[in-house]
Design a protein around this motif. Structure first.
Motif, PDB file in Angstrom:
ATOM      1  N   THR A 204      37.005  33.540  60.612  1.00 46.29           N
ATOM      2  CA  THR A 204      37.795  34.777  60.653  1.00 46.29           C
ATOM      3  C   THR A 204      36.968  35.814  61.402  1.00 46.29           C
ATOM      4  OG1 THR A 204      38.716  34.262  58.491  1.00 46.29           O
ATOM      5  CG2 THR A 204      38.855  36.552  59.191  1.00 46.29           C
ATOM      6  N   SER A 215      42.322  38.173  61.080  1.00 50.18           N
ATOM      7  CA  SER A 215      42.534  38.157  62.520  1.00 50.18           C
ATOM      8  C   SER A 215      41.572  37.143  63.136  1.00 50.18           C
ATOM      9  CB  SER A 215      42.251  39.562  63.056  1.00 50.18           C
ATOM     10  OG  SER A 215      42.004  39.518  64.435  1.00 50.18           O
ATOM     11  N   THR A 217      40.381  35.478  66.838  1.00 50.74           N
ATOM     12  CA  THR A 217      40.428  35.707  68.269  1.00 50.74           C
ATOM     13  C   THR A 217      39.762  34.520  68.974  1.00 50.74           C
ATOM     14  OG1 THR A 217      39.611  37.244  69.938  1.00 50.74           O
ATOM     15  CG2 THR A 217      38.435  37.270  67.922  1.00 50.74           C
ATOM     16  N   LEU A 249      41.835  47.381  64.646  1.00 53.23           N
ATOM     17  CA  LEU A 249      41.778  46.241  65.570  1.00 53.23           C
ATOM     18  C   LEU A 249      41.983  46.664  67.016  1.00 53.23           C
ATOM     19  CD1 LEU A 249      43.716  43.435  63.665  1.00 53.23           C
ATOM     20  CD2 LEU A 249      41.253  43.701  63.928  1.00 53.23           C
ATOM     21  N   LEU A 253      39.202  44.546  68.824  1.00 54.13           N
ATOM     22  CA  LEU A 253      39.556  43.348  69.599  1.00 54.13           C
ATOM     23  C   LEU A 253      39.090  43.449  71.054  1.00 54.13           C
ATOM     24  CD1 LEU A 253      43.045  42.281  68.135  1.00 54.13           C
ATOM     25  CD2 LEU A 253      40.781  41.391  67.607  1.00 54.13           C
ATOM     26  N   ASN A 269      45.039  36.228  70.217  1.00 54.85           N
ATOM     27  CA  ASN A 269      44.640  37.043  69.048  1.00 54.85           C
ATOM     28  C   ASN A 269      45.754  36.910  68.024  1.00 54.85           C
ATOM     29  OD1 ASN A 269      42.127  38.663  69.885  1.00 54.85           O
ATOM     30  ND2 ASN A 269      43.484  38.835  71.640  1.00 54.85           N
ATOM     31  N   THR A 270      45.447  36.322  66.905  1.00 57.40           N
ATOM     32  CA  THR A 270      46.502  36.019  65.937  1.00 57.40           C
ATOM     33  C   THR A 270      46.155  36.611  64.578  1.00 57.40           C
ATOM     34  OG1 THR A 270      46.600  33.910  67.088  1.00 57.40           O
ATOM     35  CG2 THR A 270      47.974  34.118  65.137  1.00 57.40           C
ATOM     36  N   MET A 271      47.187  37.100  63.908  1.00 57.23           N
ATOM     37  CA  MET A 271      47.023  37.626  62.549  1.00 57.23           C
ATOM     38  C   MET A 271      47.689  36.662  61.571  1.00 57.23           C
ATOM     39  SD  MET A 271      45.834  40.676  63.335  1.00 57.23           S
ATOM     40  CE  MET A 271      45.896  41.406  61.723  1.00 57.23           C
TER      41      MET A 271
END
Ligand code: SF4
Length: 468
Positions: A204, A215, A217, A249, A253, A269-271
């Protein structure tokens, strides 16, 4: 001498003597510097962004209790299970328990340094689970039975030719040095592994307290598949990964991408905010969050070095560190190499055995300057040296510095020492760096400086002679 320290010296000597290796690492880094600087220029105010990031991390780290509980409450409300792991053993046991209880046979993993920290693969493989790395660099080092070389670029020490040879040997592929073809070879194997896996383990990058999301990445899309195709997703994270708000973020990010790999943003980039919800067509049936302490709270209790918990593992300090670029990642002998590793490893694994890492620094401050969250790395290295010297002082050093202090406090003694120094300097020249030289630990790789024929004090006296 502690084994870790002796190993560090052996390996760092070997890597430093290898000019080809050093040139290869330097060449790899030159492209990174160029892209990083271009992308830094895209920030309206990079220094202002660093200040803000440091402030946000300061707030998060100083109120970890509040933000972690908020994160737990939000993510469990959407069906995720949160496990608080006080140490590596507890984290491994929990993940093993989940795997056993759910009849898991095959596990796929995306990049996570935290799992390296707790030696998760070994524990899972010992219990008979097949574990496959899905990040290309991690997959390559796994095939070589090695640990990652760098926080962000696990296989940066290998040439395309070496990777091609490895794939030929392990996967029976045709030789090639085209990156696309090498990627396709690994992808071919990996696609089958995704479909077979029952459990996906990810790291993470950030955990958002406000929304209860994690999140991740990445650049290859492998983490997305790892976290969404298998029926169970386990996310492993150190407790310091939490950020207060979702909007944080928008700073972290691009900052992570720029400092870490010289990119504007990483490709994916995923949540994630829980397992598959009723009515949703896909996603894992179970989501487990393992919050790892593993002596981080000891670092939290150290007001002087607490800010090192703000690290976002971008690797920028490694990329600029003259020591890292010469000795490479494996010399450090620990999960987190380079300046940040040298700062936190004595806290995470014990000062006595790991204090030597803090001596492996030129204290040039390049790491502190590169750090996007403004961790005062080179001062922390000095503090570790001080703490190490206090906890277990080396007799030789104690005598040497005691003598030096006495001499500097008594001018007559100092002048006498200079006279002795001049008389004995030619003798030192004869044994310089040999086994007879009492200073050989230092002179083995350096020239002993020649004492000036006249000290400043003598010159001053001479010039002042006869003047009022
Ligand atoms: S200490 Fe700073 S530069 Fe080094 S990895 Fe952490 S955030 Fe990046």
């Amino acid at each position: 001498m502690a084994t870790q320290s002796a190993d560090f010296q052996t390996l760092s000597r070997r890597y430093t003597a290898d000019k080809g290796f050093r040139a290869f690492i330097q060449k790899g880094m030159s492209g990174y510097y160029l892209k990083r600087d271009q992308n830094k220029a895209n920030f309206q105010d990079w220094q202002g962004a660093r200040d803000l990031a440091a402030e946000i991390k300061y707030e998060a780290v100083n109120h970890l209790d509040k933000y972690l509980l908020e994160f737990e409450q939000k993510i469990t409300a959407r069906g995720a299970k949160v496990f608080w792991a006080p140490n590596a053993e507890a984290a491994r046991e929990y993940i093993l328990k989940v795997a056993k209880e759910n009849g898991v046979r095959s596990i796929i993993k995306s990049k996570t340094m935290t799992s390296e920290e707790i030696h998760l693969n070994d524990a899972l493989e010992k219990e008979g689970f097949g574990v496959f790395e899905s990040d290309l660099g991690e997959y390559i080092v796994q095939l070589r039975k090695e640990a990652p070389f760098h926080l962000v670029f696990p296989a940066m020490h290998l040439t395309r030719r070496q990777i091609s040879d490895l794939f030929q040997k392990e996967l029976g592929s045709e030789p090639t040095d085209e990156p696309e073809k090498l990627t396709m070879i690994a992808r071919d194997v990996m696609r089958r592994k995704y479909c077979e896996a029952d459990m996906g383990i990810s790291g993470t990058n950030f955990a958002v307290a406000e929304t209860g999301m994690i999140s991740i990445t990445e650049n290859e899309g492998n983490a997305r598949l790892t976290t969404s195709l298998p029926r169970i997703h386990v996310a492993l994270l150190g407790i310091e990964k939490v950020l207060p708000k979702l909007e944080d973020l928008s700073l972290f990010l691009p900052m992570l991408a720029t400092a870490g790999a010289g990119q504007t943003m990483t490709c994916y980039n995923t949540m994630y905010s829980g397992p598959r919800q009723p009515g949703e067509p896909d996603g894992p049936e179970q989501m487990h969050i393992v919050l790892l302490d593993n002596r981080r709270t000891e670092l939290l209790a150290d007001a002087e070095q607490r800010d090192s918990l703000g690290c976002i593992r971008c690797g920028a300090c490694l990329n600029v560190c003259p020591i890292f670029k010469n000795v490479g990642g494996y010399s450090y002998g620990t999960t987190y190499g380079g300046p940040i590793g040298s700062v936190i490893t004595p806290h995470l694994r014990g000062l006595k055995d790991w204090k030597h890492l803090s001596a492996a620094s030129s204290l040039c401050g390049a790491c502190t300057e590169a750090c996007p969250v403004k961790i005062d790395l080179h001062h922390h290295l000095l503090q570790n040296r001080r703490n190490g010297a206090k906890a277990s002082p080396a007799v030789g050093e104690k005598v040497a510095f005691g003598g030096f202090s006495l001499m500097m406090g008594h001018p007559a003694l100092y002048r006498l020492a200079v006279v002795f120094g001049r008389v004995f300097q030619p003798l030192q020249g004869l044994v310089n760096g040999t086994i007879l030289d009492p200073l050989r630990a230092w002179t083995g790789s350096r020239k002993f400086p020649t004492l000036a024929p006249q000290s400043f004090h003598e010159q001053w006296k001479k010039q002042r002679k006869g003047k009022p």
